[in-house]
Design a protein around this motif. Sequence first.
Motif, PDB file in Angstrom:
ATOM      1  N   GLN A 151       0.510   2.878  -2.549  1.00 51.05           N
ATOM      2  CA  GLN A 151      -0.156   1.720  -1.949  1.00 51.05           C
ATOM      3  C   GLN A 151       0.637   0.439  -2.216  1.00 51.05           C
ATOM      4  O   GLN A 151       0.748  -0.426  -1.332  1.00 51.05           O
ATOM      5  CB  GLN A 151      -1.585   1.591  -2.490  1.00 51.05           C
ATOM      6  N   ARG A 152       1.186   0.307  -3.405  1.00 54.50           N
ATOM      7  CA  ARG A 152       1.998  -0.875  -3.704  1.00 54.50           C
ATOM      8  C   ARG A 152       3.274  -0.891  -2.869  1.00 54.50           C
ATOM      9  O   ARG A 152       3.686  -1.932  -2.365  1.00 54.50           O
ATOM     10  CB  ARG A 152       2.330  -0.899  -5.199  1.00 54.50           C
ATOM     11  N   GLY A 153       3.899   0.274  -2.727  1.00 56.96           N
ATOM     12  CA  GLY A 153       5.130   0.338  -1.940  1.00 56.96           C
ATOM     13  C   GLY A 153       4.905   0.002  -0.478  1.00 56.96           C
ATOM     14  O   GLY A 153       5.706  -0.702   0.149  1.00 56.96           O
TER      15      GLY A 153
ATOM     16  N   SER B 167       2.397  -1.864   0.802  1.00 57.24           N
ATOM     17  CA  SER B 167       1.990  -3.260   0.990  1.00 57.24           C
ATOM     18  C   SER B 167       3.150  -4.224   0.794  1.00 57.24           C
ATOM     19  O   SER B 167       3.152  -5.327   1.356  1.00 57.24           O
ATOM     20  CB  SER B 167       0.857  -3.606   0.015  1.00 57.24           C
ATOM     21  N   ALA B 168       4.155  -3.827   0.023  1.00 61.30           N
ATOM     22  CA  ALA B 168       5.281  -4.724  -0.249  1.00 61.30           C
ATOM     23  C   ALA B 168       6.365  -4.638   0.815  1.00 61.30           C
ATOM     24  O   ALA B 168       7.265  -5.478   0.843  1.00 61.30           O
ATOM     25  CB  ALA B 168       5.881  -4.397  -1.619  1.00 61.30           C
TER      26      ALA B 168
ATOM     27  N   LEU C 160      -1.302   4.862  -6.650  1.00 59.17           N
ATOM     28  CA  LEU C 160      -1.116   3.416  -6.803  1.00 59.17           C
ATOM     29  C   LEU C 160       0.300   2.995  -6.408  1.00 59.17           C
ATOM     30  O   LEU C 160       0.496   1.954  -5.766  1.00 59.17           O
ATOM     31  CB  LEU C 160      -1.409   3.014  -8.251  1.00 59.17           C
ATOM     32  N   ALA C 161       1.294   3.790  -6.779  1.00 59.66           N
ATOM     33  CA  ALA C 161       2.678   3.459  -6.423  1.00 59.66           C
ATOM     34  C   ALA C 161       2.863   3.467  -4.906  1.00 59.66           C
ATOM     35  O   ALA C 161       3.569   2.617  -4.341  1.00 59.66           O
ATOM     36  CB  ALA C 161       3.629   4.449  -7.086  1.00 59.66           C
TER      37      ALA C 161
ATOM     38  N   GLY D  72      -5.305   1.446   2.740  1.00 62.63           N
ATOM     39  CA  GLY D  72      -5.077   0.696   1.517  1.00 62.63           C
ATOM     40  C   GLY D  72      -5.992   1.100   0.383  1.00 62.63           C
ATOM     41  O   GLY D  72      -5.844   0.596  -0.745  1.00 62.63           O
TER      42      GLY D  72
ATOM     43  N   ARG E  77      -0.936   1.144   6.778  1.00 63.97           N
ATOM     44  CA  ARG E  77      -1.823   1.348   5.629  1.00 63.97           C
ATOM     45  C   ARG E  77      -2.269   2.807   5.575  1.00 63.97           C
ATOM     46  O   ARG E  77      -2.637   3.402   6.594  1.00 63.97           O
ATOM     47  CB  ARG E  77      -3.036   0.429   5.728  1.00 63.97           C
TER      48      ARG E  77
ATOM     49  N   ASP F 163      -3.792  -5.913  -8.593  1.00 60.87           N
ATOM     50  CA  ASP F 163      -2.787  -6.348  -7.608  1.00 60.87           C
ATOM     51  C   ASP F 163      -2.948  -5.691  -6.240  1.00 60.87           C
ATOM     52  O   ASP F 163      -2.093  -5.870  -5.362  1.00 60.87           O
ATOM     53  CB  ASP F 163      -1.381  -6.079  -8.144  1.00 60.87           C
ATOM     54  N   LEU F 164      -3.998  -4.934  -6.020  1.00 62.53           N
ATOM     55  CA  LEU F 164      -4.241  -4.316  -4.714  1.00 62.53           C
ATOM     56  C   LEU F 164      -5.632  -4.690  -4.220  1.00 62.53           C
ATOM     57  O   LEU F 164      -6.535  -4.956  -5.024  1.00 62.53           O
ATOM     58  CB  LEU F 164      -4.121  -2.788  -4.806  1.00 62.53           C
TER      59      LEU F 164
END
Length: 578
Positions: free
Chosen positions: A469-471, A473-474, A466-467, A519, A484, A565-566
């Motif tokens: 994918q968040r990193g 996308s941001a 999760l970290a 993603g 992705r 949030d994803l």
Amino acid sequence: MNKYTVWTHGGASAHDAPMTLRRVSPAIAWAAAGSAAALLLGWIGATGRHASVVAPLEFSAIAIAYFAAGGVAWRRRPENHTGRLMMGVGAGILVAMARNVPLDIVTVLARMQLGLNEVILAYLLLAYPVGRLGPGLERAVVRVIVAVYVVVAALQLVTVDTSSDPYCLGCPPNPFRIVATPGGVTTALVLLTSGVLGTVVVLLLVRRWLLAMPAARRMLAPVIFAGILEAAGVATRALTVSDPAGAALISRISFLFGIVVPLALLVAFLRARMDRTQVADLVVEFGRPQSREQMETALRAALRDPTLSVALWSDSASAYLDRDGRAVALPEPESNRAVTPLEHRGRPLAAILHDAALLDEPRLIGAAAAALGMAVERDRLESSLRAQVADARRLPRGQVTLLFADIEGSTGLAERLGERWPDTLLEVRRLVAGLVRRAGGVEVDARADEYLAVFTEADAAVHASLAIQRGLSARAWAGDERVRLRIGLHAGEPELSDEGYVGAEVHRAARVGSAGHGGQVVLSESARLALGDDLPIDADLVALGEFRLRGLDRPERLHQLVVPDLPREFPAPRADPA
């Protein structure tokens, strides 16, 4: 390189033997033609009407020596102009020997070209060893010598009485003479000028030798010797004007000086040949494990440069480092030091810092660099393998969770980003590696756009996924592209070897990841079971169904990890339903 073609006959008879084609290099062809012309002109002079202070056949021998030495130099190093210049000196001697031709106008004009070979020789000595003049004093001196030669040739044409010239006894009168001068005065003046200019050339060579590093001094030594001999030869020829009675003895001395000059220049090329043999031995020597000090010692001996040093490239320091780990300042372009860098697959590997004179031997320094490159790359590979074995021994055993990730559409992304792709890939790897370590995982392998990590706890693998994918996308990426990752998690007991994890469990983790989309985080059934109820508080698992993964016999039940949030909407998995 262009070749001349010569037809020859094989066998005992020219009528019944098959024709064979042999290819002769231009160097051999020109050397043979020049030598034949020298013999012909020498024979004409020896049997003709014109006497000379220097016997015609002695002139022939000197010319042949230049053609032979030039042919060897040209053939061995066709990209270098030194061999051609040596043949040019021989051709200049042929021009002077043309005064033996039984045609009055040819005799007179050839007599006026005495010294042409010395002009070409001056160029050769100052341009040695590359055969080209660099900018500076040497180029200016050669221009002065050429200008003086043109003026002197014109002066001789209108003043010298060839019928009483000690260098052309028995020659016809000069039809171009318009100014009368006392016998031998112009010739003596010409020889004096040649002596002065020859001395200047020798002084310039000595100056180069004094300013040079050891490797350059070794190459220049035969050239200085040749220059001194030529200057001495000019001086002895000048004595014949003032002492005609001793002309025969002086002629012998001048001949000896003249014949040794091309041989001295050839010695330098034969030395280079021996150097290449030593460099070839480096390949054998570097085939054994070598320390940095041993590599430097071997290179110094092979290239005859006691100042040589080796620096290895450091990615972390972004610089070449010496044996003490300090960054090395590379020499300036115009200094007497030079650097020959080594690369492997487009990346810096090492550098050889050496005497700038070795740049005049590109094949020599190139061969030495190649031998060093193989040794350094072998040592790095061995170090990498040792580190890989050590890392493999630190990998967890038993039940683990594998995280496999790769970049979706990496081929098209690489084409669109072009030169920016390597930096983008490196940035992705750093982000993934950092978040894996932060979650308590261990990097197993990273190849191209693929990444494999291992966790002893399944929930740590989920947090890392999760970290990541968040990193991704941001972050803003080059060219406003979207980078992705497809991430797959699989739990099992992979086999552990000296090279890391191997076996079916590793392949299943890769197939689980490949079934997803950029993603998306996909879990195998075993990963779901290993995770149990340890999901993050805002996360959930969505069953995707059972699928046949490419290359695997047993179907796999897949699950998608979702968080608010994803993105959670993706196409069906990239696998066939079971």
